[in-house]
Design an enzyme around this catalytic site. Sequence first.
Site, mmCIF file in Angstrom:
data_model
loop_
_atom_site.group_PDB
_atom_site.id
_atom_site.type_symbol
_atom_site.label_atom_id
_atom_site.label_comp_id
_atom_site.label_asym_id
_atom_site.label_seq_id
_atom_site.Cartn_x
_atom_site.Cartn_y
_atom_site.Cartn_z
ATOM 1 N N CYS A 106 0.770 -1.117 0.092
ATOM 2 C CA CYS A 106 -0.137 -0.107 -0.064
ATOM 3 C C CYS A 106 0.973 1.362 0.121
ATOM 4 O O CYS A 106 0.312 2.428 -0.104
ATOM 5 C CB CYS A 106 -0.890 0.101 1.191
ATOM 6 N N HIS A 399 -9.298 3.150 -1.315
ATOM 7 C CA HIS A 399 -7.897 2.971 -1.284
ATOM 8 C C HIS A 399 -7.495 1.972 -2.316
ATOM 9 O O HIS A 399 -7.598 0.687 -1.946
ATOM 10 C CB HIS A 399 -7.786 2.546 0.228
ATOM 11 N N CYS A 430 0.740 3.007 6.103
ATOM 12 C CA CYS A 430 1.350 1.818 6.531
ATOM 13 C C CYS A 430 1.257 0.892 5.275
ATOM 14 O O CYS A 430 0.215 1.087 4.362
ATOM 15 C CB CYS A 430 0.330 1.264 7.657
#
Length: 444
Positions: A106, A399, A430
Amino acid sequence: MTTPPNTPTARPAVAGGTLRPAVVVGGNRIPFARANTAYATASNQEMLTAALDGLVARFGLQGERIGQVSAGAVLKHPKNFNLTRESVLGSALASDTPAADIQVACATGMEALGTLASKIRLGQIESAIGGGVDSISDSPVSVSDGARRVLMQLNAAKTLKDRLKAVSQLRPNQLVPEPAGASEPRTGMSMGEHQALTTHQWGITREAQDELAVASHRNLAAAYDSGFMDDLVTPFRGLTRDNNLRPDSSMEKLAKLKPAFGRQLGDEATMTAANSTPLTDGASAVLLASEDWAAERGLPMLAEFVDAENGAVDFVDGKEGLLMAPAYAVPRLLARHGLTLDDLDFIEIHEAFAGTVLATMKAWESEEFGRERLGLDGAFGTVDRSKLNVHGSSLAAGHPFAATGGRIVALLAKALHQKGEGSLGLISVCAAGGQGIVALLRGR
Ligand SMILES: CC(=O)SCCNC(=O)CCNC(=O)[C@H](O)C(C)(C)COP(=O)(O)OP(=O)(O)OC[C@H]1O[C@@H](n2cnc3c(N)ncnc32)[C@H](O)[C@@H]1OP(=O)(O)O
């Protein structure tokens, strides 16, 4: 203004011992879409190309040779081994623009932009585009190890006998396809299940998580309504706004949702579909440059990409939460610049889950965490909530894993520019594998 291919484009900045600034010119993304909705039939390459072409249109980069384009996808088909280069070739950028595929889960977009900023600071390149893309709707599906071995033998077989021998080894259970999973290979747990344990460990309440989610939707809706997003997002496939955005989100509505993660916690599970990021499709791209390159073209310089810091934690034996790496990387980054949380004007903490943001902030407020985990004299500090994710974050926007870094850098650079020269902004993202990348930007 196209640079002839063999003209040296870089100044050796280290020769004089000084680094030069890397500035954020601006960013562009397509609206993010919940998986299997507006972009159900769009490929990663199509979405990344659209993000690049939006940037080209915004900053007049038609036919421009960029020093390097770095991007990536967390979920990628094997045929997309050169995804970024293929997207560049499909875009209006000059075809001799070099490209690289990057992948740090990510935090992919952050890694792309952080390393590109360093190349500019070193004088290796004058301009760069960093970003990312991900499609849950078009994610790769694999065959089992057994079936793959049979298929490889079949491919190598020279005679009918060899082919029949290979096929005879195939077992029915090997024919079941294996969709790309979001589980951690070392624990077999999803990121949501990991975060549920961290959320519980830090005593984060359901109410606090839902409040953060409602604020995310409210802030992003206000950003769209005020026109703040007009030069950050380009419509794509009929979408003009992120279709996960629910301006009418309320504590009452969210309170009705059942827990989505934390089955082992029973009645104490608090993470729902609303206080977790949805599975999302989308792409983003951000233009970085040296001051000279931007000035020669009359382009804006919204902010300086000052520095970035990578972090990782040991989560396998439960010593630390999977998504807690930024809790360690941010103190290191700020210490390097002699800064504290109080010096920042904007703080962008990627909302993987509301619990991630709240656990990170609670760790920073903990005397014990500060002393025992960060090696400080006491607590690291408190985030002023009026500076946190003020234009909404991933709970509202969605996301698409690799695209999130570019979304945040573009948005923060614009916010810092509006705030004024010298304003400071922090980004914390993160990532799977117990990793994270954080960055510091300064307004121009
Ligand atoms: C490093 C990192 O970033 S780690 C993070 C990586 N990302 C992830 O792991 C993704 C995590 N998310 C998921 O796996 C999924 O989105 C889940 C499991 C949380 C939810 O999946 P689904 O159940 O398919 O979600 P769905 O969209 O159907 O929502 C469930 C319900 O909540 C409701 N809901 C969701 N958000 C809201 C909201 N803001 N307000 C009101 N209702 C909401 C939906 O309307 C739906 O209601 P319904 O069942 O009556 O239709």
